[in-house]
Design an enzyme around this catalytic site. Structure first.
Site, PDB file in Angstrom:
ATOM      1  N   ALA A  12       0.310  13.882   5.797  1.00  0.00           N
ATOM      2  CA  ALA A  12      -1.117  14.130   6.057  1.00  0.00           C
ATOM      3  C   ALA A  12      -1.272  15.008   7.288  1.00  0.00           C
ATOM      4  O   ALA A  12      -2.035  14.706   8.198  1.00  0.00           O
ATOM      5  CB  ALA A  12      -1.840  12.806   6.254  1.00  0.00           C
ATOM      6  N   GLY A  13      -0.535  16.119   7.335  1.00  0.00           N
ATOM      7  CA  GLY A  13      -0.578  16.999   8.499  1.00  0.00           C
ATOM      8  C   GLY A  13      -1.559  18.136   8.329  1.00  0.00           C
ATOM      9  O   GLY A  13      -2.530  18.039   7.573  1.00  0.00           O
ATOM     10  N   PRO A  92      11.042  20.608  10.534  1.00  0.00           N
ATOM     11  CA  PRO A  92      11.278  21.319  11.802  1.00  0.00           C
ATOM     12  C   PRO A  92      12.646  21.984  11.833  1.00  0.00           C
ATOM     13  O   PRO A  92      13.516  21.653  11.023  1.00  0.00           O
ATOM     14  CB  PRO A  92      11.215  20.200  12.841  1.00  0.00           C
ATOM     15  CG  PRO A  92      11.513  18.946  12.102  1.00  0.00           C
ATOM     16  CD  PRO A  92      11.059  19.148  10.696  1.00  0.00           C
ATOM     17  N   LYS A 220       7.836  32.575   0.206  1.00  0.00           N
ATOM     18  CA  LYS A 220       7.118  31.962   1.327  1.00  0.00           C
ATOM     19  C   LYS A 220       7.745  32.391   2.667  1.00  0.00           C
ATOM     20  O   LYS A 220       7.047  32.817   3.590  1.00  0.00           O
ATOM     21  CB  LYS A 220       7.168  30.440   1.166  1.00  0.00           C
ATOM     22  CG  LYS A 220       6.801  29.667   2.385  1.00  0.00           C
ATOM     23  CD  LYS A 220       5.327  29.722   2.694  1.00  0.00           C
ATOM     24  CE  LYS A 220       5.054  29.244   4.091  1.00  0.00           C
ATOM     25  NZ  LYS A 220       3.742  28.823   4.375  1.00  0.00           N
ATOM     26  N   ASN A 224       5.948  35.135   5.551  1.00  0.00           N
ATOM     27  CA  ASN A 224       5.781  34.864   6.986  1.00  0.00           C
ATOM     28  C   ASN A 224       6.616  35.811   7.834  1.00  0.00           C
ATOM     29  O   ASN A 224       6.180  36.254   8.895  1.00  0.00           O
ATOM     30  CB  ASN A 224       6.135  33.410   7.300  1.00  0.00           C
ATOM     31  CG  ASN A 224       4.950  32.490   7.063  1.00  0.00           C
ATOM     32  OD1 ASN A 224       3.817  32.956   6.929  1.00  0.00           O
ATOM     33  ND2 ASN A 224       5.183  31.205   6.997  1.00  0.00           N
ATOM     34  N   LEU A 227       4.782  39.132   8.043  1.00  0.00           N
ATOM     35  CA  LEU A 227       3.603  39.070   8.911  1.00  0.00           C
ATOM     36  C   LEU A 227       4.029  39.068  10.378  1.00  0.00           C
ATOM     37  O   LEU A 227       3.489  39.814  11.198  1.00  0.00           O
ATOM     38  CB  LEU A 227       2.786  37.811   8.603  1.00  0.00           C
ATOM     39  CG  LEU A 227       2.061  37.808   7.259  1.00  0.00           C
ATOM     40  CD1 LEU A 227       1.517  36.423   6.937  1.00  0.00           C
ATOM     41  CD2 LEU A 227       0.928  38.832   7.254  1.00  0.00           C
ATOM     42  N   CYS A 276       4.904  28.027  11.990  1.00  0.00           N
ATOM     43  CA  CYS A 276       5.642  28.585  10.847  1.00  0.00           C
ATOM     44  C   CYS A 276       6.475  29.820  11.143  1.00  0.00           C
ATOM     45  O   CYS A 276       7.613  29.911  10.688  1.00  0.00           O
ATOM     46  CB  CYS A 276       4.672  28.908   9.724  1.00  0.00           C
ATOM     47  SG  CYS A 276       4.133  27.416   8.884  1.00  0.00           S
TER      48      CYS A 276
HETATM   49  C1  UDX Z   1       4.568  20.904   7.822  1.00  0.00           C
HETATM   50  C2  UDX Z   1       5.608  21.986   8.029  1.00  0.00           C
HETATM   51  O1  UDX Z   1       5.576  22.386   9.393  1.00  0.00           O
HETATM   52  C3  UDX Z   1       5.397  23.173   7.160  1.00  0.00           C
HETATM   53  O2  UDX Z   1       6.499  24.023   7.209  1.00  0.00           O
HETATM   54  C4  UDX Z   1       5.255  22.738   5.775  1.00  0.00           C
HETATM   55  O3  UDX Z   1       4.890  23.835   4.996  1.00  0.00           O
HETATM   56  C5  UDX Z   1       4.266  21.595   5.608  1.00  0.00           C
HETATM   57  O4  UDX Z   1       4.524  20.553   6.508  1.00  0.00           O
HETATM   58  P1  UDX Z   1       2.251  20.505   8.890  1.00  0.00           P
HETATM   59  O5  UDX Z   1       1.411  19.862   7.861  1.00  0.00           O
HETATM   60  O6  UDX Z   1       1.600  21.449   9.842  1.00  0.00           O
HETATM   61  O7  UDX Z   1       3.340  21.420   8.251  1.00  0.00           O
HETATM   62  O8  UDX Z   1       3.143  19.417   9.645  1.00  0.00           O
HETATM   63  P2  UDX Z   1       2.672  18.099  10.345  1.00  0.00           P
HETATM   64  O9  UDX Z   1       1.289  18.263  10.848  1.00  0.00           O
HETATM   65  O10 UDX Z   1       3.773  17.700  11.244  1.00  0.00           O
HETATM   66  O11 UDX Z   1       2.565  17.041   9.145  1.00  0.00           O
HETATM   67  C6  UDX Z   1       3.599  16.441   8.486  1.00  0.00           C
HETATM   68  C7  UDX Z   1       3.242  14.981   8.219  1.00  0.00           C
HETATM   69  O12 UDX Z   1       4.256  14.370   7.422  1.00  0.00           O
HETATM   70  C8  UDX Z   1       3.116  14.114   9.479  1.00  0.00           C
HETATM   71  O13 UDX Z   1       1.824  13.533   9.533  1.00  0.00           O
HETATM   72  C9  UDX Z   1       4.201  13.061   9.311  1.00  0.00           C
HETATM   73  O14 UDX Z   1       3.835  11.781   9.826  1.00  0.00           O
HETATM   74  C10 UDX Z   1       4.380  13.023   7.805  1.00  0.00           C
HETATM   75  N1  UDX Z   1       5.679  12.470   7.402  1.00  0.00           N
HETATM   76  C11 UDX Z   1       6.817  12.970   7.929  1.00  0.00           C
HETATM   77  C12 UDX Z   1       5.727  11.449   6.458  1.00  0.00           C
HETATM   78  O15 UDX Z   1       4.701  10.986   5.994  1.00  0.00           O
HETATM   79  N2  UDX Z   1       6.951  10.968   6.081  1.00  0.00           N
HETATM   80  C13 UDX Z   1       8.113  11.411   6.612  1.00  0.00           C
HETATM   81  O16 UDX Z   1       9.183  10.945   6.243  1.00  0.00           O
HETATM   82  C14 UDX Z   1       8.042  12.453   7.562  1.00  0.00           C
HETATM   83  C1  UDX Z   2       0.791  31.691   9.194  1.00  0.00           C
HETATM   84  C2  UDX Z   2       0.588  32.492   7.888  1.00  0.00           C
HETATM   85  O1  UDX Z   2      -0.452  33.452   8.087  1.00  0.00           O
HETATM   86  C3  UDX Z   2       0.249  31.565   6.749  1.00  0.00           C
HETATM   87  O2  UDX Z   2       0.138  32.295   5.536  1.00  0.00           O
HETATM   88  C4  UDX Z   2       1.342  30.515   6.625  1.00  0.00           C
HETATM   89  O3  UDX Z   2       1.058  29.598   5.602  1.00  0.00           O
HETATM   90  C5  UDX Z   2       1.510  29.781   7.939  1.00  0.00           C
HETATM   91  O4  UDX Z   2       1.790  30.704   8.984  1.00  0.00           O
HETATM   92  P1  UDX Z   2      -0.770  30.618  11.014  1.00  0.00           P
HETATM   93  O5  UDX Z   2       0.479  30.321  11.749  1.00  0.00           O
HETATM   94  O6  UDX Z   2      -1.784  29.552  10.861  1.00  0.00           O
HETATM   95  O7  UDX Z   2      -0.433  31.107   9.545  1.00  0.00           O
HETATM   96  O8  UDX Z   2      -1.502  31.812  11.775  1.00  0.00           O
HETATM   97  P2  UDX Z   2      -1.626  33.389  11.647  1.00  0.00           P
HETATM   98  O9  UDX Z   2      -3.052  33.718  11.545  1.00  0.00           O
HETATM   99  O10 UDX Z   2      -0.740  33.964  10.640  1.00  0.00           O
HETATM  100  O11 UDX Z   2      -1.172  33.837  13.107  1.00  0.00           O
HETATM  101  C6  UDX Z   2       0.136  33.590  13.571  1.00  0.00           C
HETATM  102  C7  UDX Z   2       0.293  34.112  14.979  1.00  0.00           C
HETATM  103  O12 UDX Z   2       0.297  35.533  14.998  1.00  0.00           O
HETATM  104  C8  UDX Z   2      -0.809  33.673  15.954  1.00  0.00           C
HETATM  105  O13 UDX Z   2      -0.234  33.316  17.189  1.00  0.00           O
HETATM  106  C9  UDX Z   2      -1.662  34.911  16.100  1.00  0.00           C
HETATM  107  O14 UDX Z   2      -2.346  34.976  17.324  1.00  0.00           O
HETATM  108  C10 UDX Z   2      -0.610  35.997  15.973  1.00  0.00           C
HETATM  109  N1  UDX Z   2      -1.170  37.294  15.554  1.00  0.00           N
HETATM  110  C11 UDX Z   2      -1.724  37.424  14.323  1.00  0.00           C
HETATM  111  C12 UDX Z   2      -1.118  38.375  16.417  1.00  0.00           C
HETATM  112  O15 UDX Z   2      -0.608  38.271  17.527  1.00  0.00           O
HETATM  113  N2  UDX Z   2      -1.628  39.584  15.991  1.00  0.00           N
HETATM  114  C13 UDX Z   2      -2.188  39.748  14.758  1.00  0.00           C
HETATM  115  O16 UDX Z   2      -2.623  40.866  14.459  1.00  0.00           O
HETATM  116  C14 UDX Z   2      -2.243  38.635  13.902  1.00  0.00           C
END
Ligand code: UDX
Ligand code: UDX
Length: 460
Positions: A12-13, A92, A220, A224, A227, A276
């Protein structure tokens, strides 16, 4: 009411929560449950203060929670009831053992797979939504298919997440594309079509791309990496602009007008952050290395090297321009989140910048409209050496310099005359987001040092 499908998301992240909220909104005929081992997180999802800040998320959760969206900690029960399980737990970068510092730590994914196998007493589709190294589906499959006695069949499908924080709800409602990868067997294709059917409730069919499972996983990482590469490319040029008198905004605009290049992701910054980019590139590098593709690995690793250079360069320049010392000088950092419209600080350049300033014995004050709680955790080791302040005006009071690290809109329209009057003089602004009007700030009395653009300063 009897629901057409029972969909479960484990994790639930930042990814699981918002994605499932939009599923629930767009598909009232399905029951959507989000489960997590973290009880506090689930409690927060069931409260008025959600654990994740995303524009529009509160409204969607308010409309759907208790109707067809549920948050639960009983993962075993939820698995039993589900037809389709999305796995969205964190992956991670490994901090130990083989591949430390680069490879993804798959222990949570594997644990979840074993739990699914143990608790399931009916067939299920398991969807990998976490960003995973190529061929993880293979590992998932091996675990899920390992109990032949059980008579339960699993199909593993890959459905990577492309949503960006701050625009997650909009990205989910109106995605550029949805990617679904599956095995090219009749059962694999049937499972894939079930996932296509979910998205087809609101996404036009031509935007739903299907692929083989390895292409889907790799796409995927590559999306990233591309970008991030654009950000590193423009940031490398910002350093050159500062030496030559060119203006990075003008260069970005000029090259972005070429329709082959396009205007997006060309904004110079203090560096990219977020959970990411770095992790996924490190992963790509690790995979390339493990296949013996050294040149490919080195090529992508350079994107991260350039990002670290940009962060360090920014803070080094601050120190240099403030007469080579910031010791005992108050410095206000405006913004700590890794980008606007989020409270997330994972891999935020502000972390390194703060630490370096603290090491230089500056008196660091941090302000941010959404990220102070996370900032406190990030700097827990330095808690006696740094102050956190909600009000940017108070943060700037008595400061020798302010540095803008996150492009929050409100920082563009602060009363900078009031700020100047309350600061020590000479007063510096290091605008890491190129948010402010250089001439206006100069007229107010500031030494204004933007990023990749000519500075205006009286005192250096
Ligand atoms: C994460 C990854 O960073 C990303 O690469 C992936 O695409 C999706 O999961 P995010 O949702 O941002 O992204 O992570 P986080 O906010 O840390 O959420 C993960 C959740 O999984 C946490 O709430 C954690 O408690 C839960 N978890 C982890 C479980 O429920 N079971 C486990 O065994 C481990
Ligand atoms: C990114 C991808 O965009 C998304 O598709 C993927 O699922 C998760 O990773 P996110 O990390 O939420 O999403 O943010 P994003 O808007 O992509 O920005 C990433 C970083 O790049 C930020 O720190 C942002 O400030 C920086 N950035 C972005 C720049 O410095 N310059 C730009 O022109 C665009």
């Amino acid at each position: 009411m009897k629901f057409e499908k029972n969909i479960l998301c484990i994790g639930a992240g930042y990814v699981g929560g918002p994605s499932m909220a939009v599923f629930a909104l767009k598909c009232p005929q399905y029951k959507i449950t989000v489960a997590d081992v973290n009880k506090d997180r689930i409690k927060a999802w069931n409260s008025d203060k959600l654990p994740v800040y995303e524009p529009g998320l509160d409204e969607v959760v308010r409309e759907t929670r208790g109707r067809n969206l549920f948050f639960d900690t009983n993962i075993a029960k939820c698995i039993k009831e589900a037809d389709i399980i999305f796995v969205s737990v964190n992956t991670p970068t490994k901090t130990f053992g083989i591949g430390a510092g680069k490879a993804a730590n798959l222990q949570f994914v594997e644990k979840v797979a074993r739990e699914i196998l143990k608790e399931s007493d009916s067939n299920k589709i398991v969807v990998e939504k976490s960003t995973l190294p190529v061929k993880t589906a293979e590992a998932l499959k091996r675990i899920l298919y390992s109990d032949h006695e059980k008579g339960v069949h699993f199909q593993v499908v890959s459905n990577p997440e492309f949503l960006a924080e701050g625009t997650a709800i909009e990205d989910m409602k109106d995605p550029d594309r949805v990617l679904i990868g599956s095995e090219q067997t009749p059962e694999g294709i049937r499972a894939r079509d079930e996932i296509v059917e979910i998205y087809a409730n609101w996404v036009p069919r031509e935007k739903i791309i299907t692929a083989n499972i390895w292409s889907s996983e790799l796409s995927k990482l590559v999306a990233n990496a591309f970008l991030a590469q654009r950000v590193s490319s423009i940031n490398s040029i910002s350093a050159l602009c500062e030496r030559t008198g060119a203006d990075i905004n003008e260069v970005s605009y000029a090259i972005g007008c070429d329709s082959r290049i396009g205007p997006k992701f060309l904004k110079a910054s203090v560096g990219f952050g977020g959970s990411c980019f770095k992790k996924d590139i490190l992963n790509l590098v690790y995979i390339a290395q493990s296949y013996g593709l050294k040149e490919v690995a080195d090529y992508w690793e350079q994107v991260i090297t350039m990002n670290e250079y940009q962060e360090t360069r920014f803070v080094d320049r601050m120190v240099r321009l403030m007469f080579n010392t910031v010791t005992d000088k108050k410095i206000a950092l405006l913004g700590f989140a890794f980008k606007t419209n989020t409270g997330d600080t994972r891999e935020s350049p502000a972390i390194l910048i703060s630490k370096k300033l603290i090491e230089e014995k500056a008196e660091v004050v941090i302000t941010d409209p959404k990220a102070l709680e996370n900032a406190r955790k990030d700097l827990a080791d330095y808690k006696d050496l740094v102050t956190f302040e909600d009000d940017p005006y108070k943060a700037a009071e008595g400061a020798h310099a302010i540095a803008i690290l996150t492009a929050w809109e409100q920082y563009a329209t602060l009363d900078y005359k009031r700020i100047y009057d309350a600061m020590e003089h000479p007063a510096f602004i290091f605008d890491g987001c190129n948010l402010l009007d250089i001439n206006k700030m100069y007229e107010l009395g500031f030494n204004i040092i933007p990023l990749g653009r000519p500075s205006r300063a009286r005192d250096i």
